[in-house]
Scaffold this active site. Structure first.
Site, PDB file in Angstrom:
ATOM      1  N   ASN A  48      35.955  47.814  43.987  1.00  0.00           N
ATOM      2  CA  ASN A  48      35.740  46.480  44.541  1.00  0.00           C
ATOM      3  C   ASN A  48      36.893  46.113  45.470  1.00  0.00           C
ATOM      4  OD1 ASN A  48      37.193  46.349  42.073  1.00  0.00           O
ATOM      5  ND2 ASN A  48      36.731  44.183  41.818  1.00  0.00           N
ATOM      6  N   GLU A  50      38.151  42.747  47.204  1.00  0.00           N
ATOM      7  CA  GLU A  50      38.012  41.294  47.321  1.00  0.00           C
ATOM      8  C   GLU A  50      38.675  40.796  48.597  1.00  0.00           C
ATOM      9  OE1 GLU A  50      39.424  39.670  43.598  1.00  0.00           O
ATOM     10  OE2 GLU A  50      37.671  40.435  42.531  1.00  0.00           O
ATOM     11  N   ASN A  51      38.396  39.533  48.904  1.00  0.00           N
ATOM     12  CA  ASN A  51      38.916  38.936  50.142  1.00  0.00           C
ATOM     13  C   ASN A  51      39.255  37.485  49.883  1.00  0.00           C
ATOM     14  OD1 ASN A  51      38.456  37.527  52.965  1.00  0.00           O
ATOM     15  ND2 ASN A  51      38.798  39.681  53.355  1.00  0.00           N
ATOM     16  N   ALA A  52      40.252  36.993  50.623  1.00  0.00           N
ATOM     17  CA  ALA A  52      40.637  35.591  50.495  1.00  0.00           C
ATOM     18  C   ALA A  52      39.447  34.673  50.782  1.00  0.00           C
ATOM     19  CB  ALA A  52      41.789  35.272  51.444  1.00  0.00           C
ATOM     20  N   TYR A  54      36.192  34.475  49.731  1.00  0.00           N
ATOM     21  CA  TYR A  54      35.577  35.143  48.577  1.00  0.00           C
ATOM     22  C   TYR A  54      34.269  35.900  48.839  1.00  0.00           C
ATOM     23  CZ  TYR A  54      38.929  32.706  45.488  1.00  0.00           C
ATOM     24  OH  TYR A  54      40.060  32.252  44.862  1.00  0.00           O
ATOM     25  N   CYS A  59      31.441  44.824  46.136  1.00  0.00           N
ATOM     26  CA  CYS A  59      31.489  45.457  44.811  1.00  0.00           C
ATOM     27  C   CYS A  59      31.742  46.963  44.939  1.00  0.00           C
ATOM     28  CB  CYS A  59      30.165  45.256  44.078  1.00  0.00           C
ATOM     29  SG  CYS A  59      29.787  43.557  43.645  1.00  0.00           S
ATOM     30  N   GLU A  61      30.163  49.403  43.472  1.00  0.00           N
ATOM     31  CA  GLU A  61      28.940  50.207  43.568  1.00  0.00           C
ATOM     32  C   GLU A  61      28.478  50.352  45.005  1.00  0.00           C
ATOM     33  OE1 GLU A  61      29.638  47.681  41.629  1.00  0.00           O
ATOM     34  OE2 GLU A  61      28.493  47.693  39.761  1.00  0.00           O
ATOM     35  N   CYS A  90      25.886  44.025  39.226  1.00  0.00           N
ATOM     36  CA  CYS A  90      25.318  42.737  39.642  1.00  0.00           C
ATOM     37  C   CYS A  90      23.962  42.960  40.310  1.00  0.00           C
ATOM     38  CB  CYS A  90      26.274  42.018  40.596  1.00  0.00           C
ATOM     39  SG  CYS A  90      26.242  42.644  42.287  1.00  0.00           S
TER      40      CYS A  90
HETATM   41  N1  THU Z   1      32.118  43.497  40.787  1.00  0.00           N
HETATM   42  C1  THU Z   1      31.806  44.784  41.105  1.00  0.00           C
HETATM   43  O1  THU Z   1      32.589  45.497  41.740  1.00  0.00           O
HETATM   44  N2  THU Z   1      30.608  45.260  40.699  1.00  0.00           N
HETATM   45  C2  THU Z   1      29.661  44.537  40.049  1.00  0.00           C
HETATM   46  O2  THU Z   1      28.566  45.017  39.811  1.00  0.00           O
HETATM   47  C3  THU Z   1      29.977  43.182  39.609  1.00  0.00           C
HETATM   48  C4  THU Z   1      31.262  42.613  40.041  1.00  0.00           C
HETATM   49  C5  THU Z   1      33.395  42.956  41.264  1.00  0.00           C
HETATM   50  C6  THU Z   1      33.268  41.862  42.285  1.00  0.00           C
HETATM   51  C7  THU Z   1      34.554  41.133  42.110  1.00  0.00           C
HETATM   52  O3  THU Z   1      35.543  41.772  42.890  1.00  0.00           O
HETATM   53  C8  THU Z   1      34.900  41.325  40.639  1.00  0.00           C
HETATM   54  O4  THU Z   1      34.098  42.396  40.184  1.00  0.00           O
HETATM   55  C9  THU Z   1      34.653  40.109  39.779  1.00  0.00           C
HETATM   56  O5  THU Z   1      33.380  39.617  39.957  1.00  0.00           O
END
Ligand code: THU
Length: 136
Positions: A48, A50-52, A54, A59, A61, A90
């Site tokens: 995953n 992430e970014n400022a 959001y 993800c 996957e 998710c």
């Molecule tokens: N996240 C994933 O990488 N995969 C998922 O299937 C669900 C959530 C990440 C997104 C975010 O960076 C962190 O988990 C918390 O939600």
């Protein structure tokens, strides 16, 4: 019952997902995720990011999936996800992965205690949206 992922491939995917997870960029949630797919006899991993801002985050996957597709490897035969708690993917990732096979075997792994949950895309996303079933 999901089709079993052959043992040596499963172990290699788990290792790759663990390694990718160590590179996760998750300063906002602190929730690290690694994923790895077996596609065209090769491993492609993602984490995953992430970014400022959001919603810009992606993800693990879909990162792994994008890496495979970018290498022309679209015959996806297995997916492994490693998170602290054997988390289930998710909804957006389910739809993204199911695009490449509605029955792909999936193994959810806990980085905390090693728990492994075996499932497949048909279980995770029954009745996926697909244009191929739409009328012309
Ligand atoms: N996240 C994933 O990488 N995969 C998922 O299937 C669900 C959530 C990440 C997104 C975010 O960076 C962190 O988990 C918390 O939600």
């Amino acid at each position: 019952m999901p089709t079993p992922i052959p043992e040596p491939i499963l172990e290699a995917l788990i290792e790759a997902a663990h390694r990718a997870r160590q590179n996760a960029h998750a300063p906002y949630s602190q929730y690290l995720v690694g994923a790895a797919v077996w596609a065209n006899q090769q491993i492609f991993a993602g984490c995953n990011v992430e970014n400022a801002a959001y919603p810009v985050g992606i993800c693990a996957e879909r990162g792994a999936l994008a890496a495979a597709v970018a290498h022309g490897a679209t015959a996806i035969d297995a997916l492994v996800i490693v998170a602290q708690d054997a988390a289930s993917p998710c909804g957006m990732c389910r739809q993204a992965i199911a695009e490449f096979g509605p029955r792909i075997p999936v193994c959810l792994v806990s980085a905390t205690d090693g728990t492994r949950i075996h499932t497949d895309m048909g279980t995770l996303l029954p009745m996926q949206f697909s244009l191929s079933t739409a009328p012309p």
